[in-house]
Scaffold this active site. Structure first.
Site, PDB file in Angstrom:
ATOM      1  N   LYS A 167      37.644  50.173  39.020  1.00 62.27           N
ATOM      2  CA  LYS A 167      38.929  50.403  38.334  1.00 62.27           C
ATOM      3  C   LYS A 167      39.296  49.195  37.474  1.00 62.27           C
ATOM      4  O   LYS A 167      39.672  49.324  36.312  1.00 62.27           O
ATOM      5  CB  LYS A 167      40.038  50.637  39.373  1.00 62.27           C
ATOM      6  CG  LYS A 167      41.425  50.797  38.765  1.00 62.27           C
ATOM      7  CD  LYS A 167      42.556  50.606  39.770  1.00 62.27           C
ATOM      8  CE  LYS A 167      42.823  49.151  40.053  1.00 62.27           C
ATOM      9  NZ  LYS A 167      44.082  48.866  40.739  1.00 62.27           N
TER      10      LYS A 167
ATOM     11  N   LEU B  86      50.698  48.969  44.883  1.00 62.32           N
ATOM     12  CA  LEU B  86      50.191  50.343  44.815  1.00 62.32           C
ATOM     13  C   LEU B  86      48.823  50.379  44.131  1.00 62.32           C
ATOM     14  O   LEU B  86      48.423  49.412  43.489  1.00 62.32           O
ATOM     15  CB  LEU B  86      51.208  51.200  44.049  1.00 62.32           C
ATOM     16  CG  LEU B  86      52.583  51.278  44.733  1.00 62.32           C
ATOM     17  CD1 LEU B  86      53.639  51.825  43.774  1.00 62.32           C
ATOM     18  CD2 LEU B  86      52.503  52.153  45.981  1.00 62.32           C
ATOM     19  N   PRO B  87      48.118  51.516  44.271  1.00 60.88           N
ATOM     20  CA  PRO B  87      46.742  51.551  43.736  1.00 60.88           C
ATOM     21  C   PRO B  87      46.626  51.348  42.221  1.00 60.88           C
ATOM     22  O   PRO B  87      45.822  50.534  41.775  1.00 60.88           O
ATOM     23  CB  PRO B  87      46.239  52.938  44.142  1.00 60.88           C
ATOM     24  CG  PRO B  87      47.077  53.325  45.320  1.00 60.88           C
ATOM     25  CD  PRO B  87      48.426  52.705  45.076  1.00 60.88           C
TER      26      PRO B  87
ATOM     27  N   LYS C  15      44.732  38.904  35.056  1.00 60.22           N
ATOM     28  CA  LYS C  15      44.012  39.521  36.181  1.00 60.22           C
ATOM     29  C   LYS C  15      42.748  40.244  35.691  1.00 60.22           C
ATOM     30  O   LYS C  15      41.685  40.161  36.314  1.00 60.22           O
ATOM     31  CB  LYS C  15      44.969  40.489  36.899  1.00 60.22           C
ATOM     32  CG  LYS C  15      44.352  41.329  37.982  1.00 60.22           C
ATOM     33  CD  LYS C  15      43.982  40.541  39.217  1.00 60.22           C
ATOM     34  CE  LYS C  15      43.335  41.450  40.263  1.00 60.22           C
ATOM     35  NZ  LYS C  15      42.706  40.707  41.344  1.00 60.22           N
TER      36      LYS C  15
ATOM     37  N   THR D  51      47.452  45.925  40.750  1.00 58.47           N
ATOM     38  CA  THR D  51      46.641  45.657  39.561  1.00 58.47           C
ATOM     39  C   THR D  51      46.666  46.912  38.701  1.00 58.47           C
ATOM     40  O   THR D  51      46.119  47.951  39.100  1.00 58.47           O
ATOM     41  CB  THR D  51      45.179  45.341  39.943  1.00 58.47           C
ATOM     42  OG1 THR D  51      45.183  44.210  40.809  1.00 58.47           O
ATOM     43  CG2 THR D  51      44.352  45.027  38.711  1.00 58.47           C
TER      44      THR D  51
HETATM   45  P1  NAD Z   1      45.241  50.308  49.559  1.00 55.42           P
HETATM   46  O1  NAD Z   1      44.688  51.599  49.099  1.00 55.42           O
HETATM   47  O2  NAD Z   1      44.780  49.719  50.843  1.00 55.42           O
HETATM   48  O3  NAD Z   1      46.859  50.378  49.617  1.00 55.42           O
HETATM   49  C1  NAD Z   1      47.651  51.120  48.734  1.00 55.42           C
HETATM   50  C2  NAD Z   1      48.779  51.721  49.558  1.00 55.42           C
HETATM   51  O4  NAD Z   1      49.723  52.340  48.680  1.00 55.42           O
HETATM   52  C3  NAD Z   1      48.296  52.815  50.536  1.00 55.42           C
HETATM   53  O5  NAD Z   1      48.665  52.449  51.854  1.00 55.42           O
HETATM   54  C4  NAD Z   1      49.008  54.069  50.044  1.00 55.42           C
HETATM   55  O6  NAD Z   1      49.376  54.944  51.100  1.00 55.42           O
HETATM   56  C5  NAD Z   1      50.220  53.476  49.359  1.00 55.42           C
HETATM   57  N1  NAD Z   1      50.860  54.361  48.387  1.00 55.42           N
HETATM   58  C6  NAD Z   1      50.292  55.020  47.341  1.00 55.42           C
HETATM   59  N2  NAD Z   1      51.240  55.708  46.669  1.00 55.42           N
HETATM   60  C7  NAD Z   1      52.411  55.472  47.299  1.00 55.42           C
HETATM   61  C8  NAD Z   1      53.755  55.913  47.084  1.00 55.42           C
HETATM   62  N3  NAD Z   1      54.073  56.724  46.074  1.00 55.42           N
HETATM   63  N4  NAD Z   1      54.706  55.476  47.939  1.00 55.42           N
HETATM   64  C9  NAD Z   1      54.405  54.658  48.964  1.00 55.42           C
HETATM   65  N5  NAD Z   1      53.153  54.212  49.220  1.00 55.42           N
HETATM   66  C10 NAD Z   1      52.177  54.624  48.391  1.00 55.42           C
HETATM   67  O7  NAD Z   1      44.964  49.282  48.351  1.00 55.42           O
HETATM   68  P2  NAD Z   1      44.993  47.686  48.409  1.00 55.42           P
HETATM   69  O8  NAD Z   1      43.626  47.177  48.661  1.00 55.42           O
HETATM   70  O9  NAD Z   1      46.133  47.227  49.244  1.00 55.42           O
HETATM   71  O10 NAD Z   1      45.292  47.383  46.861  1.00 55.42           O
HETATM   72  C11 NAD Z   1      46.586  47.538  46.300  1.00 55.42           C
HETATM   73  C12 NAD Z   1      46.562  46.958  44.890  1.00 55.42           C
HETATM   74  O11 NAD Z   1      46.166  45.580  44.960  1.00 55.42           O
HETATM   75  C13 NAD Z   1      45.558  47.652  43.960  1.00 55.42           C
HETATM   76  O12 NAD Z   1      46.124  47.744  42.686  1.00 55.42           O
HETATM   77  C14 NAD Z   1      44.354  46.708  43.977  1.00 55.42           C
HETATM   78  O13 NAD Z   1      43.587  46.804  42.789  1.00 55.42           O
HETATM   79  C15 NAD Z   1      45.038  45.365  44.120  1.00 55.42           C
HETATM   80  N6  NAD Z   1      44.217  44.297  44.721  1.00 55.42           N
HETATM   81  C16 NAD Z   1      43.433  44.535  45.826  1.00 55.42           C
HETATM   82  C17 NAD Z   1      42.700  43.491  46.370  1.00 55.42           C
HETATM   83  C18 NAD Z   1      41.821  43.712  47.588  1.00 55.42           C
HETATM   84  O14 NAD Z   1      41.029  42.795  47.920  1.00 55.42           O
HETATM   85  N7  NAD Z   1      41.944  44.837  48.298  1.00 55.42           N
HETATM   86  C19 NAD Z   1      42.752  42.213  45.803  1.00 55.42           C
HETATM   87  C20 NAD Z   1      43.574  42.002  44.705  1.00 55.42           C
HETATM   88  C21 NAD Z   1      44.308  43.048  44.166  1.00 55.42           C
END
Ligand code: NAD
Length: 296
Positions: free
Chosen positions: A247, A65-66, A172, A97
């Site tokens: 963030k 999740l975000p 992280k 994260t």
């Molecule tokens: P994203 O925004 O693509 O995905 C997050 C998903 O969570 C969305 O599809 C959203 O609809 C869903 N969501 C939010 N609240 C929800 C709920 N209550 N119930 C169900 N679904 C819900 O983000 P992402 O890029 O996949 O990143 C996710 C996490 O991973 C973050 O914490 C980010 O910091 C971390 N991260 C991202 C990357 C990257 O390269 N994108 C790399 C490492 C870590």
């Protein structure tokens, strides 16, 4: 094979869930976005009707999740906390994260109810999520880590036991602060070379093979056209958004304050990403920070 409730099927969670499906697990997938659900269901995942449906009867629950408020709200403090529904035998693996303090407090609340919640944030980006080569940094007891490892092995290549609850999130924050410093430093050096007439591809190769070599130069060059298949060569689309790096730098600054660790380089990098975001670039990949130098 295990039954896995997977919540959060975005850029990272979607491909991670698909890798679990491909490994033969029964994945009950849920996201607020129907499009995100469809992608995982098309690869053999089972659509859950709700987050509650996804976790009911699951051996493992994985969340991606975000931010911390989403994780805490969903599991512990929301209107219908999932802690009320998850089996005491299940292991909850949060790979989002988030701040270490929230991870520790949600884990402690889980333990009070006889549940098991660990932090396991990742590094490796969307490419690593798709390829199943992520690095996982895990905050857990030895027993919890041993239980999580076979599931994490499906989604990642390097699985690290960083320490007890919250340790994965601390690792992280340290890693991403360093990443922000090396990316901005690489942009700064490349821009200076270009302003002085050097070809960025030639300069990149020189620095890569010299003492300035680093991850950005090796696999994530920020100058369009120098490297194929990276966000800079695709209008900075995809990859790791400026908003997410901003963030993560906020989490690093909080951590530095709580522990009285000085982070002058991290603070400078955060200021640069803050300015870049304020100029409307939050949705671009973080290597686009080179535009700050070029716009001057
Ligand atoms: P994203 O925004 O693509 O995905 C997050 C998903 O969570 C969305 O599809 C959203 O609809 C869903 N969501 C939010 N609240 C929800 C709920 N209550 N119930 C169900 N679904 C819900 O983000 P992402 O890029 O996949 O990143 C996710 C996490 O991973 C973050 O914490 C980010 O910091 C971390 N991260 C991202 C990357 C990257 O390269 N994108 C790399 C490492 C870590």
């Amino acid at each position: 094979m295990a039954t896995i409730g997977f919540i959060g099927l975005g850029n990272m969670g979607g491909p991670m869930a698909i890798n679990l499906v491909k490994a033969g697990h029964n994945v009950k997938a849920f996201d607020l976005s129907q499009a995100a659900m469809d992608t995982v269901v098309a690869e053999g995942g089972n659509a859950a009707a709700s987050a509650a449906d996804a976790v009911t009867g699951a051996d493992f629950v994985v969340s991606m999740l975000p931010a911390g408020k989403h994780v805490q709200g969903l599991f512990q403090t929301g209107d219908a906390p999932l802690f009320d529904l998850i089996s005491k035998d299940a292991l909850i693996i949060d790979s989002s994260t988030i701040d270490a303090a929230t991870a520790q407090s949600v884990s402690a609340a889980a333990a009070e109810r006889g549940l098991s919640f660990i932090d396991a944030p990742v590094s490796g980006g969307v490419g690593g999520a798709v390829a199943g080569t992520l690095a996982f940094m895990v905050g857990a007891t030895d027993e919890q880590f041993a239980k999580a490892k076979p599931i994490l092995d499906v989604m990642g290549k390097n699985i690290f036991h960083a320490g007890q609850s919250g340790a994965g999130q601390i690792a992280k924050a340290c890693n991403n602060m360093l990443l922000s410093i090396l990316m901005t430093g690489t942009c700064e050096a490349l821009n200076m070379g270009m302003k002085n007439g050097l070809d960025p591809a030639v300069l990149s190769e020189i620095m890569k093979q010299s003492s300035g070599g680093n991850w950005a130069l090796n696999v994530y060059n920020p100058v369009p056209g120098v490297m194929e298949g990276v966000p800079s060569s695709n209008d900075y689309q995809g990859g790791f958004q400026v908003d997410l790096m901003y963030k993560d730098l906020g989490l690093a600054m909080d951590l530095s304050q709580q522990s009285a660790s000085s982070v002058p380089m991290g603070s400078a990098a955060r200021s640069l990403f803050s300015l870049h975001k304020a100029k409307g670039n939050g949705g671009l990949d973080f290597s686009s920070v080179i535009k700050l130098y070029q716009d001057q």
